[in-house]
Design a protein around this motif. Structure first.
Motif, PDB file in Angstrom:
ATOM      1  N   THR A 169      45.061  47.988  52.902  1.00 52.35           N
ATOM      2  CA  THR A 169      45.667  46.665  52.834  1.00 52.35           C
ATOM      3  C   THR A 169      47.064  46.799  52.247  1.00 52.35           C
ATOM      4  O   THR A 169      47.400  47.822  51.636  1.00 52.35           O
ATOM      5  CB  THR A 169      44.827  45.719  51.950  1.00 52.35           C
ATOM      6  N   SER A 170      47.877  45.757  52.396  1.00 53.25           N
ATOM      7  CA  SER A 170      49.242  45.806  51.885  1.00 53.25           C
ATOM      8  C   SER A 170      49.302  45.642  50.378  1.00 53.25           C
ATOM      9  O   SER A 170      50.281  46.040  49.741  1.00 53.25           O
ATOM     10  CB  SER A 170      50.095  44.728  52.559  1.00 53.25           C
ATOM     11  N   ALA A 171      48.274  45.053  49.788  1.00 51.82           N
ATOM     12  CA  ALA A 171      48.216  44.876  48.340  1.00 51.82           C
ATOM     13  C   ALA A 171      46.823  45.242  47.862  1.00 51.82           C
ATOM     14  O   ALA A 171      45.849  45.153  48.611  1.00 51.82           O
ATOM     15  CB  ALA A 171      48.547  43.435  47.955  1.00 51.82           C
ATOM     16  N   LEU A 172      46.727  45.644  46.615  1.00 54.49           N
ATOM     17  CA  LEU A 172      45.440  46.033  46.063  1.00 54.49           C
ATOM     18  C   LEU A 172      44.519  44.824  45.979  1.00 54.49           C
ATOM     19  O   LEU A 172      44.887  43.790  45.421  1.00 54.49           O
ATOM     20  CB  LEU A 172      45.643  46.635  44.669  1.00 54.49           C
ATOM     21  N   PRO A 173      43.311  44.898  46.549  1.00 55.10           N
ATOM     22  CA  PRO A 173      42.398  43.760  46.476  1.00 55.10           C
ATOM     23  C   PRO A 173      41.851  43.576  45.066  1.00 55.10           C
ATOM     24  O   PRO A 173      41.822  44.517  44.266  1.00 55.10           O
ATOM     25  CB  PRO A 173      41.279  44.151  47.452  1.00 55.10           C
ATOM     26  N   ARG A 174      41.428  42.368  44.774  1.00 52.62           N
ATOM     27  CA  ARG A 174      40.883  42.047  43.455  1.00 52.62           C
ATOM     28  C   ARG A 174      39.729  42.980  43.089  1.00 52.62           C
ATOM     29  O   ARG A 174      39.544  43.312  41.908  1.00 52.62           O
ATOM     30  CB  ARG A 174      40.399  40.581  43.477  1.00 52.62           C
ATOM     31  N   SER A 175      38.963  43.420  44.056  1.00 51.04           N
ATOM     32  CA  SER A 175      37.830  44.308  43.810  1.00 51.04           C
ATOM     33  C   SER A 175      38.241  45.611  43.152  1.00 51.04           C
ATOM     34  O   SER A 175      37.443  46.240  42.443  1.00 51.04           O
ATOM     35  CB  SER A 175      37.125  44.650  45.131  1.00 51.04           C
ATOM     36  N   PHE A 176      39.498  46.036  43.372  1.00 49.54           N
ATOM     37  CA  PHE A 176      39.971  47.329  42.882  1.00 49.54           C
ATOM     38  C   PHE A 176      40.778  47.239  41.598  1.00 49.54           C
ATOM     39  O   PHE A 176      41.241  48.270  41.094  1.00 49.54           O
ATOM     40  CB  PHE A 176      40.829  48.012  43.955  1.00 49.54           C
ATOM     41  N   TYR A 177      40.987  46.029  41.045  1.00 48.76           N
ATOM     42  CA  TYR A 177      41.728  45.907  39.798  1.00 48.76           C
ATOM     43  C   TYR A 177      40.955  46.629  38.691  1.00 48.76           C
ATOM     44  O   TYR A 177      39.724  46.572  38.638  1.00 48.76           O
ATOM     45  CB  TYR A 177      41.882  44.442  39.384  1.00 48.76           C
ATOM     46  N   GLY A 178      41.688  47.269  37.793  1.00 52.15           N
ATOM     47  CA  GLY A 178      41.017  47.889  36.660  1.00 52.15           C
ATOM     48  C   GLY A 178      41.676  49.173  36.221  1.00 52.15           C
ATOM     49  O   GLY A 178      42.774  49.535  36.667  1.00 52.15           O
ATOM     50  N   ASP A 179      40.997  49.896  35.343  1.00 51.50           N
ATOM     51  CA  ASP A 179      41.557  51.071  34.701  1.00 51.50           C
ATOM     52  C   ASP A 179      41.390  52.345  35.512  1.00 51.50           C
ATOM     53  O   ASP A 179      42.018  53.359  35.208  1.00 51.50           O
ATOM     54  CB  ASP A 179      40.905  51.282  33.329  1.00 51.50           C
ATOM     55  N   ASN A 180      40.530  52.328  36.515  1.00 55.46           N
ATOM     56  CA  ASN A 180      40.286  53.530  37.295  1.00 55.46           C
ATOM     57  C   ASN A 180      41.228  53.609  38.490  1.00 55.46           C
ATOM     58  O   ASN A 180      41.685  52.592  39.004  1.00 55.46           O
ATOM     59  CB  ASN A 180      38.830  53.548  37.763  1.00 55.46           C
ATOM     60  N   GLU A 181      41.492  54.824  38.933  1.00 55.13           N
ATOM     61  CA  GLU A 181      42.449  55.035  40.010  1.00 55.13           C
ATOM     62  C   GLU A 181      42.014  54.321  41.288  1.00 55.13           C
ATOM     63  O   GLU A 181      40.863  54.405  41.702  1.00 55.13           O
ATOM     64  CB  GLU A 181      42.601  56.529  40.294  1.00 55.13           C
ATOM     65  N   ALA A 182      42.939  53.619  41.894  1.00 54.77           N
ATOM     66  CA  ALA A 182      42.703  52.950  43.173  1.00 54.77           C
ATOM     67  C   ALA A 182      44.042  52.781  43.862  1.00 54.77           C
ATOM     68  O   ALA A 182      45.065  52.535  43.208  1.00 54.77           O
ATOM     69  CB  ALA A 182      42.035  51.590  42.965  1.00 54.77           C
ATOM     70  N   LEU A 183      44.052  52.902  45.169  1.00 51.24           N
ATOM     71  CA  LEU A 183      45.287  52.831  45.940  1.00 51.24           C
ATOM     72  C   LEU A 183      45.176  51.788  47.034  1.00 51.24           C
ATOM     73  O   LEU A 183      44.106  51.599  47.617  1.00 51.24           O
ATOM     74  CB  LEU A 183      45.597  54.180  46.600  1.00 51.24           C
ATOM     75  N   ALA A 184      46.273  51.125  47.318  1.00 48.83           N
ATOM     76  CA  ALA A 184      46.388  50.284  48.502  1.00 48.83           C
ATOM     77  C   ALA A 184      47.405  50.952  49.413  1.00 48.83           C
ATOM     78  O   ALA A 184      48.548  51.187  49.019  1.00 48.83           O
ATOM     79  CB  ALA A 184      46.855  48.879  48.139  1.00 48.83           C
ATOM     80  N   ILE A 185      46.978  51.318  50.608  1.00 49.14           N
ATOM     81  CA  ILE A 185      47.845  51.981  51.574  1.00 49.14           C
ATOM     82  C   ILE A 185      47.840  51.134  52.836  1.00 49.14           C
ATOM     83  O   ILE A 185      46.838  51.065  53.538  1.00 49.14           O
ATOM     84  CB  ILE A 185      47.361  53.406  51.883  1.00 49.14           C
ATOM     85  N   SER A 186      48.939  50.477  53.101  1.00 44.87           N
ATOM     86  CA  SER A 186      48.964  49.560  54.238  1.00 44.87           C
ATOM     87  C   SER A 186      48.900  50.298  55.557  1.00 44.87           C
ATOM     88  O   SER A 186      48.356  49.788  56.541  1.00 44.87           O
ATOM     89  CB  SER A 186      50.211  48.671  54.183  1.00 44.87           C
ATOM     90  N   ASN A 187      49.473  51.508  55.582  1.00 45.43           N
ATOM     91  CA  ASN A 187      49.472  52.292  56.808  1.00 45.43           C
ATOM     92  C   ASN A 187      49.642  53.759  56.437  1.00 45.43           C
ATOM     93  O   ASN A 187      50.607  54.128  55.778  1.00 45.43           O
ATOM     94  CB  ASN A 187      50.613  51.835  57.721  1.00 45.43           C
ATOM     95  N   LEU A 188      48.723  54.594  56.865  1.00 44.14           N
ATOM     96  CA  LEU A 188      48.793  56.011  56.512  1.00 44.14           C
ATOM     97  C   LEU A 188      50.044  56.689  57.046  1.00 44.14           C
ATOM     98  O   LEU A 188      50.476  57.703  56.516  1.00 44.14           O
ATOM     99  CB  LEU A 188      47.561  56.748  57.042  1.00 44.14           C
ATOM    100  N   GLN A 189      50.627  56.132  58.088  1.00 41.17           N
ATOM    101  CA  GLN A 189      51.791  56.784  58.678  1.00 41.17           C
ATOM    102  C   GLN A 189      53.030  56.673  57.811  1.00 41.17           C
ATOM    103  O   GLN A 189      53.898  57.529  57.856  1.00 41.17           O
ATOM    104  CB  GLN A 189      52.072  56.212  60.067  1.00 41.17           C
TER     105      GLN A 189
END
Length: 419
Positions: A169-189
């Motif tokens: 997704t273009s922005a980190l979803p609420r589900s991924f908020y927090g202290d642990n590593e999480a990434l939002a990647i809008s496009n792998l390219q």
């Protein structure tokens, strides 16, 4: 906390190795001098799909045998039919919408379970609030800082890859908020990455992978920086853009189809992904909803075809991958005056995987009689979403810590997983 240096060194190296069939020589020399860990092993992976806008579960998986449904939905009612455009009968009570026909084989094989009458105990009909509560996992506490999937990452009990939790997704979803590593990647390219939930987020949000390279002070990356990034560009062009799904799987050219295709790419690269996240929009069907054709049918077709393509592509990985869907709430049992449905309460969700006790519609629905509807208008929530989410997280990711995964909840997990 997301460690920028760790992300660049470990995550990029893993992608390099997957793209080139081995670590490039200049990276290998650097890795040997700094003992960078090799590409990550294959993990159990949970893929979550959020259907934003509130899917009509009463049409996606219709309780067609209930005599009240036709009266409630005179122009939206559908029944099983041998002809094209009818529901596919599941168990004599529920029927699968024709748009989801490509999911039906998974149900008959016992790989896919459907949970109906599921939703939040909080009766808000606000999209924003309902999504927030479902993603935080605390439906009566708006102050929860973390999301339930971020907590799940922290409860796996081991160190992980910087790619362990990735949202397409273009922005980190609420589900991924927090202290642990999480990434939002809008496009792998283009590796546009946005991070949130850590002290560096303000400076790092929306920065590209190349910017992170430019800013690092690591000695190893100073020696190989631009050369390494050029390799990343080659990887993007040669391996991501030209990725070929396995077994003739064909993904729809849609936001969801493209997201699941990219999640499949990361899974096959063995970069340590454990949780993947994708979104599907357009489920707010207030008018001209349609039946076998129309807005909802088109959305269901894309939804079903995207998941079916992903599962076909994952043939060699199916023992390690489980897919779970969710939506913030359902639609009213009674159709409105414009041929649509309004914000309701319960809906349904799908869980697909080889460790799922599938071939069943799990439900505690009484009937669609007015006396059994919430406020006389809505399918009531008879299964708390946390019962399903915890069952999948425990059974597939082996977390088994409901008190931390879903604070303030003392319910029990639904018995729907094989282990």
């Amino acid at each position: 906390m997301v460690n920028r240096r760790g992300f660049v060194k470990s995550g990029a190296l893993a992608l390099f190795a997957a793209g080139f069939g081995g670590v490039p020589s200049f990276i290998a020399r650097a890795a040997d001098s700094k003992k960078i860990i090799p590409p990550y092993k294959k993990n159990k992976v949970l893929v979550c799909i959020f259907q934003r806008g509130a899917m009509d579960g009463l049409m996606a998986v219709s309780p067609y045998a209930d005599p009240n449904l036709k009266a409630l939905r005179p122009t939206l009612y559908m029944s099983p039919s041998a002809t094209e455009g009818g529901l596919t009968d599941l168990d004599g009570k529920f029927g699968l919408h024709p748009g989801l026909k490509n999911l039906y084989p998974f149900f008959t094989e016992g790989r896919m379970a459907i949970v109906h009458g599921v939703g939040s105990p909080n009766n808000t009909r606000s999209h924003f609030d309902a999504q927030d509560f479902m993603e935080s996992g605390t439906p009566f506490n708006k102050g929860t800082a973390s999301g339930w999937l971020n907590r799940a990452v922290g409860l796996t009990g081991h160190d992980g890859s910087p790619f362990r939790a990735v949202s397409l997704t273009s922005a980190l979803p609420r589900s991924f908020y927090g202290d642990n590593e999480a990434l939002a990647i809008s496009n792998l390219q283009d590796f546009a990455i946005q991070m949130r939930g850590n002290p560096m987020a303000t400076n790092m949000a929306a920065k590209s992978f190349e910017q992170l390279y430019d800013e690092t002070s690591s000695q190893i990356l100073n020696r190989t920086g631009k050369e390494s990034f050029d390799a990343m560009k080659m990887l993007s062009a040669a391996n991501i853009k030209n990725y070929q799904p396995a077994n003739g799987a064909v993904y729809p050219n849609s936001a969801l189809g493209n997201s699941l295709k990219q999640i499949a790419t990361l899974i096959k690269m063995d970069v340590g992904m454990e949780i993947g996240f994708a979104e599907s929009g357009g489920w707010d069907t207030h008018y001209n909803q349609g039946t076998a054709n129309g807005i909802l049918s088109r959305n269901l077709q894309d939804f079903g075809d995207s998941i079916a393509a992903f599962w076909k592509d994952m043939a060699a990985y199916q023992d390690d991958v489980t897919v779970m869907t969710m939506t913030e709430f359902g639609r009213t049992a009674h159709q409105n005056g414009t041929g649509g449905t309004d914000h309701g309460r319960a809906s349904c969700l799908f869980v697909l995987g080889n460790d799922v006790q599938g071939g069943k519609v799990y439900n505690n629905i009484k009937s669609l009689a007015k006396a059994d509807l919430e406020d006389g208008r809505d399918l009531p929530v008879t299964t708390d979403f946390r019962s399903v989410f915890s069952a999948v997280a425990n059974g597939h990711l082996n977390i088994n810590n409901n008190s931390k995964l879903f604070p303030q909840w003392d319910g029990s997990s639904l018995s729907m997983m094989k282990s």
